[in-house]
Design an enzyme around this catalytic site. Structure first.
Site, mmCIF file in Angstrom:
data_model
loop_
_atom_site.group_PDB
_atom_site.id
_atom_site.type_symbol
_atom_site.label_atom_id
_atom_site.label_comp_id
_atom_site.label_asym_id
_atom_site.label_seq_id
_atom_site.Cartn_x
_atom_site.Cartn_y
_atom_site.Cartn_z
ATOM 1 C CG HIS A 216 -9.265 -0.939 0.517
ATOM 2 N ND1 HIS A 216 -8.541 -1.044 1.702
ATOM 3 C CD2 HIS A 216 -10.564 -1.110 0.854
ATOM 4 C CE1 HIS A 216 -9.371 -1.276 2.696
ATOM 5 N NE2 HIS A 216 -10.608 -1.304 2.220
ATOM 6 C CG MET B 25 -8.823 6.299 3.139
ATOM 7 S SD MET B 25 -7.917 6.396 4.685
ATOM 8 C CE MET B 25 -6.847 4.960 4.514
ATOM 9 C CG HIS C 180 -3.799 -2.099 -1.108
ATOM 10 N ND1 HIS C 180 -4.817 -3.004 -1.276
ATOM 11 C CD2 HIS C 180 -4.181 -1.305 -0.088
ATOM 12 C CE1 HIS C 180 -5.767 -2.781 -0.391
ATOM 13 N NE2 HIS C 180 -5.418 -1.735 0.351
ATOM 14 C CB SER D 243 -0.883 0.015 1.250
ATOM 15 O OG SER D 243 -1.407 1.325 1.423
ATOM 16 C CG MET E 92 -10.703 -3.755 6.364
ATOM 17 S SD MET E 92 -9.232 -3.266 5.428
ATOM 18 C CE MET E 92 -8.380 -2.224 6.625
ATOM 19 C CG ASP F 56 -5.531 -3.440 3.999
ATOM 20 O OD1 ASP F 56 -4.477 -3.022 4.490
ATOM 21 O OD2 ASP F 56 -6.287 -2.739 3.287
ATOM 22 C CG ASP G 94 -5.205 1.831 1.426
ATOM 23 O OD1 ASP G 94 -6.086 0.953 1.437
ATOM 24 O OD2 ASP G 94 -4.010 1.615 1.704
ATOM 25 C CG MET H 212 -11.358 2.026 3.179
ATOM 26 S SD MET H 212 -9.705 2.123 3.869
ATOM 27 C CE MET H 212 -8.792 2.318 2.338
HETATM 28 C C1 DX5 Z 1 -5.923 1.039 6.252
HETATM 29 C C2 DX5 Z 1 -5.601 0.713 4.821
HETATM 30 C C3 DX5 Z 1 -4.406 -0.159 4.681
HETATM 31 C C4 DX5 Z 1 -3.146 0.448 5.212
HETATM 32 C C5 DX5 Z 1 -2.209 -0.648 5.590
HETATM 33 O O1 DX5 Z 1 -7.062 1.813 6.299
HETATM 34 O O2 DX5 Z 1 -6.687 0.045 4.213
HETATM 35 O O3 DX5 Z 1 -4.238 -0.606 3.354
HETATM 36 O O4 DX5 Z 1 -2.508 1.296 4.321
HETATM 37 O O5 DX5 Z 1 -1.133 -0.064 6.235
HETATM 38 P P1 DX5 Z 1 -0.280 -0.864 7.315
HETATM 39 O O6 DX5 Z 1 0.321 -2.012 6.601
HETATM 40 O O7 DX5 Z 1 0.711 0.161 7.761
HETATM 41 O O8 DX5 Z 1 -1.243 -1.273 8.405
HETATM 42 ZN ZN ZN Z 2 -6.263 -0.954 2.162
#
Ligand code: DX5
Ligand code: ZN
Length: 227
Positions: free
Chosen positions: A74, A45, A41, A16, A145, A183, A43, A76
């Site tokens: 992903h 948000m 990956h 990620s 998650m 994740d 993320d 969110m």
């Molecule tokens: C969290 C994300 C993850 C995050 C993982 O909300 O969905 O993908 O970036 O990061 P680490 O590996 O640092 O937990």
């Molecule tokens: Zn993620």
């Protein structure tokens, strides 16, 4: 799986870039590609589904142009169905929505597939596996998650291991093929247990992009933990 044996052969790693230097995103993506990552990956948000805001469609498009790796996006975000076609057009190979964020999950999954991407569904730590009961035959990937979504660098929630095991059993008993992705909080010290529990795809953010070592060293360390 017997202790001492390699469990790494078929496991994919999806770094990620959330923990990367976002001003140098192309460099980060080039580094993970050169180091043998399987996916990027991303993320996304929205500040509503999760407390944090990251990036959206133009950044996904820019990353797609900078790498040959498939993009594992992903979402969110609330009401992801409003943006599916645009994220797929931007280059998402896998598009994952949170089951908690969309009312008509089956329709959303169909929409992802019709747009031309593989469809993933993600479960928050407090969401039970029963939420997957009806949707499982229609999805390409389940994302478990193992932290509450919103931030990189959080600690792995240990009860996730049992959840992954139960999901693996549920998938295998039903003869389905959806990949199991995990994740949150995965590092060299726990990756093996996560894979032994049944994960097919591992997301790692802060363990890959860390000031202590290069991306190549960090990925090699994760792989070594599986040997
Ligand atoms: C969290 C994300 C993850 C995050 C993982 O909300 O969905 O993908 O970036 O990061 P680490 O590996 O640092 O937990
Ligand atoms: Zn993620």
């Amino acid at each position: 799986m017997a202790g001492g044996q390699s469990v790494g052969r078929t496991v994919a790693i999806a770094p990620s870039v959330l923990s990367a230097d976002l001003a140098r995103l192309a460099d980060a993506v080039a580094a993970i590609e050169a180091a043998g990552a399987d996916y990027v990956h991303l993320d996304v948000m929205d500040g509503r589904f999760v407390p944090n805001i990251t990036f959206g469609i133009p950044v996904v498009e820019a990353v797609a142009a900078a790498t040959r790796l498939p993009l594992d996006v992903h979402l969110m975000i609330v009401e992801p169905e409003r943006y599916i076609e645009r994220f797929v057009a931007a280059g998402a190979a896998i598009l994952t929505v949170q089951v908690e964020a969309t009312t008509h999950l089956h329709r959303t999954v169909q929409q992802i597939r019709e747009a031309g991407a593989a469809a993933g569904v993600a479960l928050n730590p407090a969401t039970p596996l029963t939420a997957l009961e009806e949707i499982l035959p229609f999805v390409d990937l389940i994302l478990v998650m193992s932290v509450n979504p919103g931030f990189g660098g959080q600690s792995f929630i240990p009860t996730s291991l049992r959840k992954i095991e139960r999901l693996r059993q549920m998938r295998d008993e039903r003869g389905l093929r959806a990949l199991i992705e995990v994740d949150g909080g995965i590092k060299a010290s726990n990756i093996r247990r996560v894979v032994e529990a049944g994960a097919d795809v591992i997301v790692a953010g802060s363990a890959v992009f860390t000031p202590d070592r290069s991306v190549a060293e960090a990925l090699a360390q994760l792989r070594a933990a599986l040997e």
